[in-house]
Enzyme design. Structure first.
Site, PDB file in Angstrom:
ATOM      1  N   LYS A  26       0.844  -1.208   0.000  1.00 23.16           N
ATOM      2  CA  LYS A  26       0.000   0.000   0.000  1.00 23.16           C
ATOM      3  C   LYS A  26       0.874   1.251   0.000  1.00 23.16           C
ATOM      4  O   LYS A  26       0.648   2.196  -0.759  1.00 23.16           O
ATOM      5  CB  LYS A  26      -0.947  -0.002   1.212  1.00 23.16           C
ATOM      6  CG  LYS A  26      -2.061  -1.026   1.071  1.00 23.16           C
ATOM      7  CD  LYS A  26      -2.867  -1.244   2.326  1.00 23.16           C
ATOM      8  CE  LYS A  26      -3.789  -2.448   2.156  1.00 23.16           C
ATOM      9  NZ  LYS A  26      -4.532  -2.806   3.367  1.00 23.16           N
ATOM     10  N   GLN A  50      -4.889  -1.736   9.810  1.00 21.60           N
ATOM     11  CA  GLN A  50      -4.661  -3.034   9.174  1.00 21.60           C
ATOM     12  C   GLN A  50      -5.170  -4.167  10.071  1.00 21.60           C
ATOM     13  O   GLN A  50      -4.882  -4.201  11.266  1.00 21.60           O
ATOM     14  CB  GLN A  50      -3.157  -3.215   8.908  1.00 21.60           C
ATOM     15  CG  GLN A  50      -2.811  -4.439   8.084  1.00 21.60           C
ATOM     16  CD  GLN A  50      -3.276  -4.387   6.624  1.00 21.60           C
ATOM     17  OE1 GLN A  50      -3.610  -3.323   6.106  1.00 21.60           O
ATOM     18  NE2 GLN A  50      -3.324  -5.535   5.997  1.00 21.60           N
ATOM     19  N   ASP A  66     -11.366   2.222   3.985  1.00 26.61           N
ATOM     20  CA  ASP A  66     -11.595   0.770   3.901  1.00 26.61           C
ATOM     21  C   ASP A  66     -13.080   0.479   3.669  1.00 26.61           C
ATOM     22  O   ASP A  66     -13.453  -0.618   3.262  1.00 26.61           O
ATOM     23  CB  ASP A  66     -11.207   0.116   5.238  1.00 26.61           C
ATOM     24  CG  ASP A  66      -9.863  -0.602   5.170  1.00 26.61           C
ATOM     25  OD1 ASP A  66      -9.201  -0.691   6.216  1.00 26.61           O
ATOM     26  OD2 ASP A  66      -9.501  -1.101   4.086  1.00 26.61           O
TER      27      ASP A  66
END
Ligand code: GUE
Length: 294
Positions: free
Chosen positions: A52, A96, A119
């Site tokens: 990422k 995460q 997200d």
């Protein structure tokens, strides 16, 4: 059979984003800023967060990686999230997953400002996604829709079987495939660990979306001819003969299933890279929203 090439499409998307960001820079505008909080140092999470950050650099985003030890308390993480919520320079951020057992994941996902939740995991965004898709769509489902669209896969009236009902893939995917519009308008069966006759259900599917995390679960004899196969599973299998000491495999027995399928995503090189590309797209959307509010 046609390969749904996530690696190729994700690179095309990143190139498109890089051009948009270069224009922002030329106009002296603030470029998108994506942050990620990584608690602990789980191997797979390090890989994904690493890609990422590298992808942000590739497209010209600002990026911030916040590393916290695996002993971090829930309160310490919630405080860090509050700090990023308030940091006006950061357009979007992710925490995460998975998190260590001492931290309540639901509480953490609720603490992220929905306006920065690139997200798309926050219930507020999940709800809006189900209503009108006017907000951040979870990156993996978003990437699958993008692949279906770019390869012009017909979904209208098709029977879609989703295997696995996770919060970040299975459940949103079942809503998105059943929505009005394209890719969508599909008749969806969401299967899970309590589903009876799952192989009989899968055998009727025109489109199979497998998000189980069970290597080679889906066999050729389980699917019907010309089925569309989307493999979301990404399992690391330890193997010393491999350079990284492991190889990754999906839920699908690719070698045999690909002989029957009409379209299929490979692992690696399918849904995974698309997840990264769509996270960047969500961050660009967050930036555009913040800019229009100034
Ligand atoms: N808050 C949060 N958001 C996520 O989006 C999130 C997460 N947590 N936790 C874990 C899952 C998994 N995930 C992947 C991202 C990229 C690849 C990817 O790029 N895979 C490459 C291979 C990478 C490798 O070598 O392992 C491929 O499939 O070609 C895979 C999986 C994002 N996730």
């Amino acid at each position: 059979m046609e390969i749904l090439d996530g690696k190729k499409v994700s690179n095309e998307i990143k190139d498109e984003i890089a051009i948009q960001v270069a224009k922002m820079r030329e106009k002296g505008e603030k470029v998108p800023h994506l942050a990620a909080i990584l608690v602990g140092s789980d191997g797979a999470s390090l890989t994904y967060v690493g890609s990422k950050v590298r992808s942000c650099e590739k497209v010209g985003f600002e990026s911030t990686l916040v590393r916290m030890p695996s002993t971090t308390s829930e309160l310490e993480l919630l405080n860090k999230i509050e700090e990023l919520n308030k940091n006006e320079d950061i357009d979007g951020f992710i925490v995460q997953l998975p998190l260590p057992p001492q931290i309540d994941t639901q509480k953490v996902l609720l603490a992220v400002d929905p306006d920065k939740d690139v997200d798309g995991f926050h219930p507020m965004n999940f709800g809006k996604m189900a209503l009108d898709m006017s907000t951040f769509i979870p990156a993996t489902p978003f990437g699958i829709l993008e692949l279906l669209e770019r390869y012009n896969v017909d979904t209208k009236g098709k029977h879609t079987v989703v295997i696995g009902r996770s919060h970040i893939v299975g459940r949103p995917m079942s809503i998105l495939m059943g929505r009005k519009g394209w890719p969508g308008n599909s008749t969806v069966t969401l299967t899970h660990s309590h589903t009876k006759n799952i192989t009989q259900i899968i055998s009727q599917a025109d489109i199979v979306i497998s998000a189980l995390g069970v290597p080679k679960f889906l066999k050729a004899e389980m699917i019907k001819d010309d089925a569309v196969i989307i493999d979301v599973g990404i399992t690391r299998v330890a193997d010393d003969s491999c350079e990284k000491g492991y190889y990754i495999t999906g839920d699908v027995d690719f070698e045999n299933v690909s002989k029957k399928a009409s379209f299929i995503t490979p692992v690696p090189g399918g849904v995974g890279p698309m997840t990264i590309a769509m996270l960047l797209k969500n961050t660009l959307l967050a930036r555009e929203r913040h800019r229009s509010r100034k």
